[in-house]
Design a protein around this motif. Structure first.
Motif, PDB file in Angstrom:
ATOM      1  N   ASP A   1       6.445   2.979  -4.501  1.00  0.00           N
ATOM      2  CA  ASP A   1       6.540   3.962  -5.615  1.00  0.00           C
ATOM      3  C   ASP A   1       7.104   3.366  -6.728  1.00  0.00           C
ATOM      4  N   VAL A   2       8.093   2.805  -6.267  1.00  0.00           N
ATOM      5  CA  VAL A   2       9.102   2.182  -7.565  1.00  0.00           C
ATOM      6  C   VAL A   2       8.246   1.024  -8.401  1.00  0.00           C
ATOM      7  N   VAL A   3       7.298   0.197  -7.666  1.00  0.00           N
ATOM      8  CA  VAL A   3       6.471  -0.938  -8.306  1.00  0.00           C
ATOM      9  C   VAL A   3       5.706  -0.167  -9.270  1.00  0.00           C
ATOM     10  N   ALA A   4       5.064   1.033  -8.943  1.00  0.00           N
ATOM     11  CA  ALA A   4       4.174   1.693  -9.687  1.00  0.00           C
ATOM     12  C   ALA A   4       5.069   2.261 -11.118  1.00  0.00           C
ATOM     13  N   VAL A   5       6.081   2.991 -10.710  1.00  0.00           N
ATOM     14  CA  VAL A   5       6.870   3.758 -11.738  1.00  0.00           C
ATOM     15  C   VAL A   5       7.322   2.482 -12.898  1.00  0.00           C
ATOM     16  N   ALA A   6       7.680   1.332 -12.416  1.00  0.00           N
ATOM     17  CA  ALA A   6       7.967   0.149 -13.306  1.00  0.00           C
ATOM     18  C   ALA A   6       6.788  -0.313 -13.995  1.00  0.00           C
ATOM     19  N   GLY A   7       5.865   0.268 -13.882  1.00  0.00           N
ATOM     20  CA  GLY A   7       4.527  -0.377 -14.364  1.00  0.00           C
ATOM     21  C   GLY A   7       3.991  -1.629 -14.038  1.00  0.00           C
ATOM     22  N   ARG A   8       4.407  -2.216 -12.738  1.00  0.00           N
ATOM     23  CA  ARG A   8       3.701  -3.421 -12.106  1.00  0.00           C
ATOM     24  C   ARG A   8       2.583  -3.283 -11.199  1.00  0.00           C
ATOM     25  N   GLU A   9       1.955  -4.312 -10.912  1.00  0.00           N
ATOM     26  CA  GLU A   9       0.877  -4.343 -10.018  1.00  0.00           C
ATOM     27  C   GLU A   9       1.514  -4.751  -8.702  1.00  0.00           C
ATOM     28  N   LEU A  10       1.171  -4.007  -7.710  1.00  0.00           N
ATOM     29  CA  LEU A  10       1.549  -3.807  -6.132  1.00  0.00           C
ATOM     30  C   LEU A  10       0.766  -4.869  -5.437  1.00  0.00           C
ATOM     31  N   VAL A  11       1.279  -5.665  -4.903  1.00  0.00           N
ATOM     32  CA  VAL A  11       0.661  -6.815  -3.745  1.00  0.00           C
ATOM     33  C   VAL A  11       1.276  -6.207  -2.201  1.00  0.00           C
ATOM     34  N   THR A  12       0.398  -5.790  -1.662  1.00  0.00           N
ATOM     35  CA  THR A  12       1.142  -5.475  -0.157  1.00  0.00           C
ATOM     36  C   THR A  12       0.634  -6.668   0.773  1.00  0.00           C
ATOM     37  N   LEU A  13       1.529  -6.934   1.612  1.00  0.00           N
ATOM     38  CA  LEU A  13       1.169  -7.743   2.694  1.00  0.00           C
ATOM     39  C   LEU A  13       1.168  -7.277   3.956  1.00  0.00           C
ATOM     40  N   ASP A  14       0.605  -6.914   4.958  1.00  0.00           N
ATOM     41  CA  ASP A  14       0.580  -6.213   6.172  1.00  0.00           C
ATOM     42  C   ASP A  14       1.061  -7.248   7.096  1.00  0.00           C
ATOM     43  N   LEU A  15       2.177  -6.962   7.582  1.00  0.00           N
ATOM     44  CA  LEU A  15       2.782  -7.758   9.068  1.00  0.00           C
ATOM     45  C   LEU A  15       2.123  -7.593  10.207  1.00  0.00           C
ATOM     46  N   ASP A  16       2.073  -8.492  10.890  1.00  0.00           N
ATOM     47  CA  ASP A  16       1.204  -8.338  12.379  1.00  0.00           C
ATOM     48  C   ASP A  16       1.827  -7.532  13.170  1.00  0.00           C
ATOM     49  N   PRO A  17       1.333  -6.204  13.622  1.00  0.00           N
ATOM     50  CA  PRO A  17       2.095  -5.259  14.451  1.00  0.00           C
ATOM     51  C   PRO A  17       2.128  -5.758  15.858  1.00  0.00           C
ATOM     52  N   ASP A  18       1.350  -6.914  16.285  1.00  0.00           N
ATOM     53  CA  ASP A  18       1.224  -7.267  17.644  1.00  0.00           C
ATOM     54  C   ASP A  18       2.195  -8.581  17.853  1.00  0.00           C
ATOM     55  N   ALA A  19       2.694  -9.018  16.641  1.00  0.00           N
ATOM     56  CA  ALA A  19       3.674 -10.259  16.995  1.00  0.00           C
ATOM     57  C   ALA A  19       4.869  -9.825  17.818  1.00  0.00           C
ATOM     58  N   THR A  20       5.259 -10.855  18.539  1.00  0.00           N
ATOM     59  CA  THR A  20       6.279 -10.585  19.519  1.00  0.00           C
ATOM     60  C   THR A  20       7.713 -10.258  18.871  1.00  0.00           C
ATOM     61  N   GLN A  21       7.753 -10.855  17.744  1.00  0.00           N
ATOM     62  CA  GLN A  21       8.901 -10.739  16.758  1.00  0.00           C
ATOM     63  C   GLN A  21       8.476 -10.601  15.282  1.00  0.00           C
ATOM     64  N   ALA A  22       8.894  -9.475  14.631  1.00  0.00           N
ATOM     65  CA  ALA A  22       8.594  -9.509  13.250  1.00  0.00           C
ATOM     66  C   ALA A  22       9.056 -10.594  12.527  1.00  0.00           C
ATOM     67  N   SER A  23       8.095 -10.866  11.599  1.00  0.00           N
ATOM     68  CA  SER A  23       8.570 -12.326  10.850  1.00  0.00           C
ATOM     69  C   SER A  23       8.111 -11.856   9.460  1.00  0.00           C
ATOM     70  N   LEU A  24       8.549 -12.741   8.431  1.00  0.00           N
ATOM     71  CA  LEU A  24       8.411 -12.470   7.056  1.00  0.00           C
ATOM     72  C   LEU A  24       6.768 -12.949   6.690  1.00  0.00           C
ATOM     73  N   ASP A  25       6.173 -13.665   7.582  1.00  0.00           N
ATOM     74  CA  ASP A  25       4.830 -14.193   7.408  1.00  0.00           C
ATOM     75  C   ASP A  25       4.729 -15.111   5.968  1.00  0.00           C
ATOM     76  N   LEU A  26       5.502 -16.026   6.065  1.00  0.00           N
ATOM     77  CA  LEU A  26       5.759 -16.870   4.810  1.00  0.00           C
ATOM     78  C   LEU A  26       4.487 -17.585   4.527  1.00  0.00           C
ATOM     79  N   PRO A  27       3.414 -17.911   5.293  1.00  0.00           N
ATOM     80  CA  PRO A  27       2.392 -18.430   4.827  1.00  0.00           C
ATOM     81  C   PRO A  27       1.482 -17.405   3.892  1.00  0.00           C
ATOM     82  N   ALA A  28       1.506 -16.233   4.206  1.00  0.00           N
ATOM     83  CA  ALA A  28       0.872 -14.807   3.498  1.00  0.00           C
ATOM     84  C   ALA A  28       1.842 -14.935   2.253  1.00  0.00           C
TER      85      ALA A  28
END
Length: 373
Positions: free
Chosen positions: A119-146
């Motif tokens: 929401d705050v990205v929209a309020v600030a008038g910026r374009e939002l780019v979402t990155l969906d992290l892998d829900p099946d990963a053993t450990q949550a990561s930042l997914d740096l390649p993405a």
């Protein structure tokens, strides 16, 4: 040290979390704790109200020095006393950072995320780019390649939640340093929400993002760890003195958005409540063990990564074939947060609040099981 709230007391003290559910429904959704304020904070607020409720004076009222002392004691982080600029709330601080300090270009928000990040990205008038992290990963990561692909495509700001809500990860120094390296190479500004930092649990370690990326903007507050969301008293942490002055000199100064009560409570929380926080972490550590013991017995198909920080458990219930287990749970007297709030379209997940009594955690598990089995 900790003062638990009965159900009736909780309905009075926490009108959103407890007041917005029907009698008999156990609320484990909003990120509030079923605890009274630490006594030093309560006393500071009562004294401040008796003095009056005027605008906060220019300056930070000692908030920066109190936070620097806390950072030194808890994280061995030597931070200048004047590195903080007060603001009203963490989300208000993030908006301020986006509008005043971040380069033009899209903003990256990894998902699942705290919903106001989008929401705050929209309020600030910026374009939002979402990155969906892998829900099946053993450990949550930042997914740096993405992340790098998003930076290469033109994103110029990254919203980091450190530690992460709702995934419960305390990102390692190596992970954060790798993110900082990418941000430096592509000219990206990282804005880090570190409101959950004091809630890093035993066995994990919190790394202040500014210690790996001095160009970043950190926004934090004592409100989450010390259970006082009604008292607005967040702060931006900036290592660049010129940028601190730029924020203070804005046409509508950041000083007009903060509360004198928030400053009074924040100073006392950062300075005088270490023992209360220690007791809280012991309670939360015990409750995550209660959940780790009771969840597999009640719901053998449930999946939950080890909780490293926060008091918010992210539970994968897709094995039960229920698209919205939060809706099913509510019909069985338990309110939890649905996973789709944190990642639109994500089925079968819930966020469960553990900041309560061990008995309520066990009862929440029982009701969740009744809803799905």
């Amino acid at each position: 040290m900790l003062r638990d709230l009965t159900d009736d007391q909780a309905r009075a003290a926490l009108p959103l979390k407890w007041g917005e559910v029907a009698p008999g429904v156990l609320p484990a959704w909003v990120a509030e704790m079923d605890l009274r304020l630490a006594e030093p904070i309560e006393e500071a607020l009562v004294e401040a109200v008796r003095r009056g409720a005027g605008y906060a004076a220019f300056g930070d009222g000692g908030l920066g020095a109190a936070f620097a002392g806390f950072a030194r004691r808890h994280w061995s982080w030597e931070l200048p006393d004047d590195a903080c600029v007060p603001t009203g709330s963490v989300m208000g601080g993030i908006r301020l950072a986006l509008e005043a300090l971040c380069p033009a270009g899209p903003v990256v928000v990894p998902q699942p995320c705290y919903p106001p990040f989008r929401d705050v990205v929209a309020v600030a008038g910026r374009e939002l780019v979402t990155l969906d992290l892998d829900p099946d990963a053993t450990q949550a990561s930042l997914d740096l390649p993405a992340v790098e692909r998003a930076f290469a495509a033109g994103a110029r700001t990254y919203l980091l939640c450190n530690p992460h809500n709702p995934l419960g990860r305390a990102w390692s120094r190596d992970e954060l340093a790798a993110l900082a390296d990418l941000a430096g190479r592509y000219g990206v500004r990282v804005v880090a929400d570190e409101i959950h930092a004091p809630l890093t649990l035993p066995g994990a370690r919190f790394t202040p993002y500014l210690t790996v990326d001095p160009r970043a903007v950190v926004v934090t507050s004592a409100s989450k760890s010390f259970n006082m969301p009604a008292v607005h008293g967040a702060q931006l942490v900036l290592l660049n003195e010129a940028e601190r002055e730029r924020v203070r000199a804005l046409p509508v100064p950041a000083q007009h958005t903060w509360s004198s009560l928030g400053i009074a409570a924040g100073v006392v929380a950062w300075r005088d409540c270490d023992a209360w926080l220690d007791a809280l972490l012991e309670r939360l550590d015990g409750n995550r063990r209660v959940l780790a013991d009771s969840l597999p017995a009640a719901l053998p198909g449930a999946r939950m990564r080890p909780l490293e920080a926060t008091y918010l458990a992210w539970v994968d219930l897709r094995a039960y074939g229920v698209a919205d287990p939060a809706e099913a749970a509510l019909a069985h007297g338990l309110r939890v947060s649905p996973g789709r709030d944190y990642q639109p379209g994500l089925a079968g997940h819930v966020r469960l609040n553990l900041a309560t009594s061990a008995d309520r955690v066990r009862e929440a598990t029982r009701r969740l099981s009744s809803a799905l089995i």
